[in-house]
Scaffold this active site. Structure first.
Site, PDB file in Angstrom:
ATOM      1  N   PHE A   1       1.220  -0.952   0.080  1.00  0.00           N
ATOM      2  CA  PHE A   1       0.007  -0.354  -0.120  1.00  0.00           C
ATOM      3  C   PHE A   1       0.802   1.103   0.142  1.00  0.00           C
ATOM      4  CE2 PHE A   1      -2.146   3.261   2.631  1.00  0.00           C
ATOM      5  CZ  PHE A   1      -3.418   3.133   1.090  1.00  0.00           C
TER       6      PHE A   1
ATOM      7  N   ALA B   1     -10.425  14.276   5.424  1.00  0.00           N
ATOM      8  CA  ALA B   1      -9.232  13.944   4.656  1.00  0.00           C
ATOM      9  C   ALA B   1      -9.117  12.736   3.854  1.00  0.00           C
ATOM     10  CB  ALA B   1      -7.764  14.395   5.960  1.00  0.00           C
TER      11      ALA B   1
ATOM     12  N   GLU C   1     -17.409  11.190   5.385  1.00  0.00           N
ATOM     13  CA  GLU C   1     -16.772  11.268   6.973  1.00  0.00           C
ATOM     14  C   GLU C   1     -18.029  12.255   7.781  1.00  0.00           C
ATOM     15  OE1 GLU C   1     -12.644  12.713   7.737  1.00  0.00           O
ATOM     16  OE2 GLU C   1     -12.501  10.213   6.396  1.00  0.00           O
TER      17      GLU C   1
ATOM     18  N   GLU D   1     -13.398   0.291   5.468  1.00  0.00           N
ATOM     19  CA  GLU D   1     -11.929   0.241   5.698  1.00  0.00           C
ATOM     20  C   GLU D   1     -11.990   0.216   7.298  1.00  0.00           C
ATOM     21  OE1 GLU D   1     -10.865   4.167   3.462  1.00  0.00           O
ATOM     22  OE2 GLU D   1     -11.827   3.362   2.159  1.00  0.00           O
TER      23      GLU D   1
ATOM     24  N   GLU E   1     -13.774   2.663   9.946  1.00  0.00           N
ATOM     25  CA  GLU E   1     -13.408   3.260   9.918  1.00  0.00           C
ATOM     26  C   GLU E   1     -14.630   4.011  11.062  1.00  0.00           C
ATOM     27  OE1 GLU E   1     -12.190   6.447   6.300  1.00  0.00           O
ATOM     28  OE2 GLU E   1     -14.666   5.723   6.590  1.00  0.00           O
TER      29      GLU E   1
END
Length: 385
Positions: A195, A264, A284, A330, A332
């Site tokens: 990555f 971000a 987000e 992900e 999150e």
């Protein structure tokens, strides 16, 4: 050995030379065309496939003088999506038998024609950068594993192409006028790829007194560029911030490894910075932003990370914003919350805003808030800016 007819991006001489790892003699490359074929875009990609089509003519180039090593490198570049097949082409010297890379069916063609001039204008710099990194894997990574590396390669290629397109220091500005010729790289080795990519370098650079530094070892981490966006409600004079867990502060030993941030995200290979800012605001914080004002391009850790951040302040309507967001895929877990501008700046003063991009965005807004309130809310505000 039969020559090869190239009808797609490998019509570009510089790209051919990157793939072959050598210069191509002018006599070995000539214009050619294949009657009864059309050059059509591969689905979801920026490169073409040659498909039979009555009455069509595919333009291209014919490359001669190929060795077995050249064919091996070309096959590596084309991966499993293409295989060599015979074709008849027309050249200035007459009709010739040649070979071409025929699609294997991994990705079917779609309707629109592929245009070489459009590809050169829109994709050539990124293609060159990606090909350089891809061909560096030849002999090290099996062709069957290229797909594992390709997404990260493309992100880094766009990062490098983006950097090359950006202007240098402005005339009369505060930065020195040093450039690439003021750095000599003696060795560069990729010690990790995934990555992120990690490069170790031996280099020296020009010093401010005009002399050269001693040779030194340096490390750079590359994973692409990113954007930040601070949503701002100019009518209500409120901002939206987020909070989430971050592993690096935990690794440092921070007693509370949760960070106060602005929205971000990394710029994906198929996006530009504005698209990324809008997508990340939805993911987000559940926001659809209006106007975006750029706050600057900067590096957060230039001694190690190659990531450049492009910051924005985004026009937002925040009366009911906030909540828990993030993508499960992900992992999150994001808390979005809204503060009055003065409350946010008081938090800055107390040291509660513990990430650089959030500080940059809030301080930029403090300096430009009056103009945004006039532009976005039609208000004359006593903001001290």
């Amino acid at each position: 050995m039969l020559p090869i007819f190239f009808y797609g991006s490998l019509r570009d001489r510089e790209l051919i030379e990157i793939v072959l790892g050598r210069a191509v003699a002018p006599a070995d490359l000539a214009p050619a065309r294949a009657a009864g074929f059309a050059t059509r875009r591969a689905r979801g990609e920026d490169y073409p496939m040659l498909v039979p089509e009555a009455g069509a003519v595919a333009e291209g180039v014919l490359l001669s003088g190929l060795s077995a090593a050249d064919l091996e490198r070309l096959a590596y570049f084309e991966e499993a999506e293409y295989a060599l097949a015979p074709i008849t082409v027309e050249t200035a010297g007459g009709t010739l038998e040649a070979r071409h890379f025929r699609p294997t069916g991994k990705r079917p063609a779609v309707a629109e024609l592929w245009n070489f001039a459009d590809w050169q204008r829109e994709h050539r710099p990124v293609a060159h950068e990606a090909a350089c990194e891809l061909m560096a894997l030849h002999g090290e990574v099996p062709v069957e594993r290229i797909d594992d590396h390709w997404p990260a390669i493309l992100v880094r290629a766009r990062q490098r192409a983006r950097a090359l397109s950006e202007p240098g220091p402005m005339a009369g500005g505060i930065r020195s006028r040093f450039g690439p010729s003021d750095v000599e790289v003696a060795a560069r080795r990729r010690v990790y790829r995934g990555f992120v990519a990690v490069d170790e370098m031996r280099l020296r650079h020009k010093r401010f007194d005009g002399s050269w530094s001693a040779e030194m070892g340096r490390t750079a981490v590359l994973w692409g560029d990113a954007v930040t966006v601070l949503p701002y409600d100019a009518r209500r004079d409120r901002v939206l911030l987020i909070e989430q867990f971050r592993p690096a502060p935990m690794a440092r030993g921070d007693r509370c490894p949760w960070c106060i941030e602005v929205i971000a995200g990394r710029v994906d290979a198929d996006e530009d910075a504005v698209d990324t800012a809008r997508r990340e605001a939805r993911e987000e914080a559940g926001l659809e932003l209006g106007c975006l004002v750029e706050t600057g391009l900067y590096y957060t850790t230039p001694g190690l990370s190659a990531e450049a951040l492009r910051g924005f302040v985004g026009e937002a309507d925040l009366p009911h914003a906030g909540g828990l967001y993030g993508l499960d895929g992900e992992h999150e877990d994001i808390r979005a919350f809204v503060l009055d501008f003065d409350v946010a700046m008081a938090a800055v003063g107390r040291g509660e805003v513990n990430t650089g991009p959030a500080l940059v965005a809030l301080l930029w807004l403090a300096a430009n808030r009056g103009g945004l309130r006039r532009a976005w809310a039609g208000q004359e505000a006593d903001t001290g800016s």
